[in-house]
Write an enzyme that holds these catalytic residues in place. Structure first.
Site, short mmCIF file in Angstrom:
data_model
loop_
_atom_site.label_atom_id
_atom_site.label_comp_id
_atom_site.label_asym_id
_atom_site.label_seq_id
_atom_site.Cartn_x
_atom_site.Cartn_y
_atom_site.Cartn_z
CE LYS A 144 -3.85 -2.23 0.38
NZ LYS A 144 -5.10 -2.48 -0.45
CG ASP A 198 -4.01 -0.79 -3.56
OD1 ASP A 198 -3.74 0.04 -4.57
OD2 ASP A 198 -5.10 -1.34 -3.43
CD GLU A 236 -4.96 -2.78 -6.11
OE1 GLU A 236 -3.91 -3.90 -6.65
OE2 GLU A 236 -5.50 -3.55 -5.91
CD GLU A 262 -9.51 -2.73 -3.67
OE1 GLU A 262 -8.99 -2.94 -4.14
OE2 GLU A 262 -10.07 -2.26 -3.16
CG ASP A 297 -14.50 -7.34 -5.66
OD1 ASP A 297 -13.81 -6.64 -4.81
OD2 ASP A 297 -15.39 -7.40 -4.55
CG HIS A 352 -9.77 -6.30 -4.68
ND1 HIS A 352 -11.22 -6.90 -4.43
CD2 HIS A 352 -8.87 -6.01 -4.11
CE1 HIS A 352 -10.79 -6.06 -3.10
NE2 HIS A 352 -9.58 -5.52 -2.75
#
Lengths: 444, 444
Positions: B220, B248, B274, B301, B324, B351
């Site tokens: 992240k 992400d 992402e 997602e 997703d 995801h």
């Protein structure tokens, strides 16, 4: 200092499906509804903040639950603090990291945020003793810019650009306010054009609309090409060559369908084609706009947020931008959208009708004229003559124009009796036999 | 003939915010949750259909209410009829003209439709005695095409094109099924990369991931550039040059921010970026993709439906498409998205994580490999080692791969004890003092 003591919610539904008012190609039998809230305080001034989400029946209880999910953000809070910085208050609601997952910034949760935001604006305007349009039109460019969340907008509009536009419009505010009070703001009417109406009723209502002073009417299309050609011709015969006729497909078509269908209607003179396809389809709208030119493409009542409007403008996907008072996250986000439209030089003609949408959205168009775009040129607010009698300050539409409201507030307050009578399912209107057929259909 | 006798709903929440599992730049303290349903019948075969929407805490009750708003469409209906034509059943749910207003086709109501659709697929697969991936992989191209609503897609993909692709993939199905059973389907892991973790924990978990056989990890990013540079370098040092590191940003940036930020991370070798910005911003993603090339852009997602994915593909806005299992309207819409991705030749890397998303989405990737795209090349399913113990058939992930489930169903069934223990707010986990801090934060 005063405190928010209650956030009361109401599931309000009107059995409109009985008369096919509001019927179109995608919505055959709507029961116009409102997920409604009242924000109450201990100020003792008698002022409450009223707001709502417009829905068309089933699911209004889900929308009401979403408003309740926001309650903890305002209940018990200092009212003056919340109202003093409505930009921060908007972010408090819109940036709830857990609730954001339910959107993000779209659909049920985003509209609920809009209802709470609008209720707070209603309260703020009442406390200021001003109608919302006048309150907003009196704010400084700096304070207006501070209302807007520019996240995801900066590739199209920066705070600095917005500030420059608002400052450029500032010197003309007083003159335009005077013009607005003297001339009103143009409206157009959809009353004649619902899909469930007969040709005779369509022609009669179209003539009545012209007699009332409207210079544009709108017809629902998209269910049957043959019927649409006949209905548009009927309307054109009824109103003559000088009244504008817009058509609205309510998202019925794919890209090529829209282009093909409109080729058949174009000969009758079409003011715009509204919602030709999915409101999510920026690139599709852009392709349709190229394919049906010079007929303008209009959309917005289901466009979920400022990020989608940004792209619609960037892609040349719409030539008429239709804000809605109850689809996005309230007044703040609609100001962002008005600024985007002004930046791109695209006219704004709000979606209205439904329940209370006329009452609410007129404030935004009037504010736009006075303080943002500075023009009414080719702009008009949709008008449908439905359900206004349920509001404390119903719109004043005559001579084809909206007349600026003078009552303090955002226009969003319903009558107390309406809240009691139309509450679903326990209110007397729904409990009584009058709507038996509708309720049977709902519970099948 | 049997009938649906109950649609039971559950508001299930796990107090994950206590450990900062799942923390990222936009979601600092999620409580992973599921708005859950069980469809029960009078067939007497013991089979129920289980489905859910994944949320991150507050608002899970709104999502649960949305599932309840769909109940009338299935309750009392003939089960065999609903399951025999899942394309028609999807339209029954997605085209409810009144509920559609709450989206349309997005957010709370659309995800609720997905939960009901997935529960019906779970029931259908259990009745067939097959895991969902195998059930789908055995359907004829014609039957698969009949599952998809092509409305708004025809400018990018027609039913005829979809049929041709599926027919072209048909001869290789058996060989790929054998390959899948022998080799598994590649996974990658996000376990090391949560924003709330220390550098030491990040490095340790990254090394563990590699030792477990994963060839890609994900971090992240987006809260602090300085921290991100250090964390990516820490991860790169830990895993060496050959393991892929994706990052992400969880929608944190505007367009130019994303391009600038990624220039600083690029030297460490980035497998993809992402969710760089709003999931609604097709044109923004396209601009970012041009600006960060050759780093691929990944998103999905939070992409609300097939219309948005269509545009993402048309605009070259993503190079990695992340379906997703619980964001769009269920299996049917995800099949539409898999077909779109195959048409555009874009790889799909789902995801997962959350609650049950790994269990559910693996079926779609495996079906895609066997019957749609026909390839696993450069594709992998996200894996996070959270909360699998609450499912009746938890994923089997080892050696860096997902191994095809053999149990009948869609993988979406939670343990009965979990439904009892984690029900909010009355279940013992929430009633007990253990989550006092979390509940206090929720109700402030």
């Amino acid at each position: 200092m005063s405190v928010i003591t209650a956030v009361d919610t109401f599931d309000i539904r009107f059995p409109t499906s009985q008369d096919l008012d509001g019927s179109d190609a995608m919505n055959p039998d709507p029961d116009y509804s409102a997920a409604y809230l009242i924000i109450r305080t201990d100020a003792g001034d008698g002022h409450g903040g009223h707001g709502f989400v417009f829905t068309i029946g089933r699911g209004n209880e889900v929308e009401t639950a979403a408003i309740e999910a926001l309650r903890h953000h305002v209940l018990g809070r200092n009212v003056e603090e919340l109202l003093a910085d409505m930009g921060a208050t908007w972010k408090l609601l819109a940036h709830d990291s857990q609730l954001r997952w339910l959107g993000p910034e779209k659909g049920v949760i985003h509209m609920a945020i809009g209802a709470v935001v609008n209720a707070l604006w209603d309260l703020k305007a009442k406390r200021a003793g001003l109608p919302l349009w006048e309150l907003l039109s009196g704010m400084s460019p700096e304070d207006l810019v501070a209302l807007v969340d520019f996240r995801y907008l900066s590739d199209a509009l920066t705070p600095e650009e917005a500030l420059a536009m608002l400052r450029a419009a500032e010197p003309g505010r007083e003159a335009r306010k005077a013009a607005l009070l003297a001339e009103g703001y143009p409206g157009y009417t959809t009353t004649p054009g619902w899909l469930g109406y007969s040709d005779d009723k369509l022609a009669r209502l179209a003539k009545e609309a012209v007699a009332e002073g409207f210079t544009q009417i709108k017809l629902k299309v998209g269910a049957s090409l043959e019927d649409d050609i006949r209905r548009v011709r009927t309307a054109r015969d009824a109103v003559g060559p000088d009244v504008r006729i817009a058509v609205d497909a309510n998202q019925r078509w794919d890209v090529q369908d829209a282009i093909d269908w409109m080729a058949h209607l174009a000969p009758y003179g079409i003011a715009w084609i509204e919602e030709p396809t999915s409101p999510d389809d920026v690139l599709g709208h852009a392709a349709i706009a190229r394919g049906v030119a010079p007929i303008p493409v209009a959309t917005g009542e289901h466009v979920q947020n400022r990020v989608m409007f940004k792209q619609m403008l960037q892609a040349g996907a719409l030539q008429v931008l239709q804000i809605d008072a109850a689809r996005v996250a309230g007044v703040n986000e609609n100001i962002a959208i008005l600024l985007l439209a002004a930046k791109f030089g695209v006219r704004v003609c709000p979606h209205a009708g439904g329940v209370g949408l006329c009452e609410a959205v007129q404030h935004l168009s009037m504010f736009d004229f006075v303080a943002v775009s500075g023009t009414k040129e080719d702009r008009m607010i949709e008008f449908v003559d439905h359900l206004h009698e349920h509001f404390v300050t119903p719109v004043d539409v005559h001579g084809g124009s909206y007349w600026p409201p003078s009552a303090p507030g955002a226009g969003t307050e319903m009558l107390r009796e309406t809240l009691a009578d139309y509450s679903y399912p326990e209110g007397p209107v729904w409990a009584a036999g009058a709507v038996l057929e509708t309720t049977r259909k709902e519970s099948r």
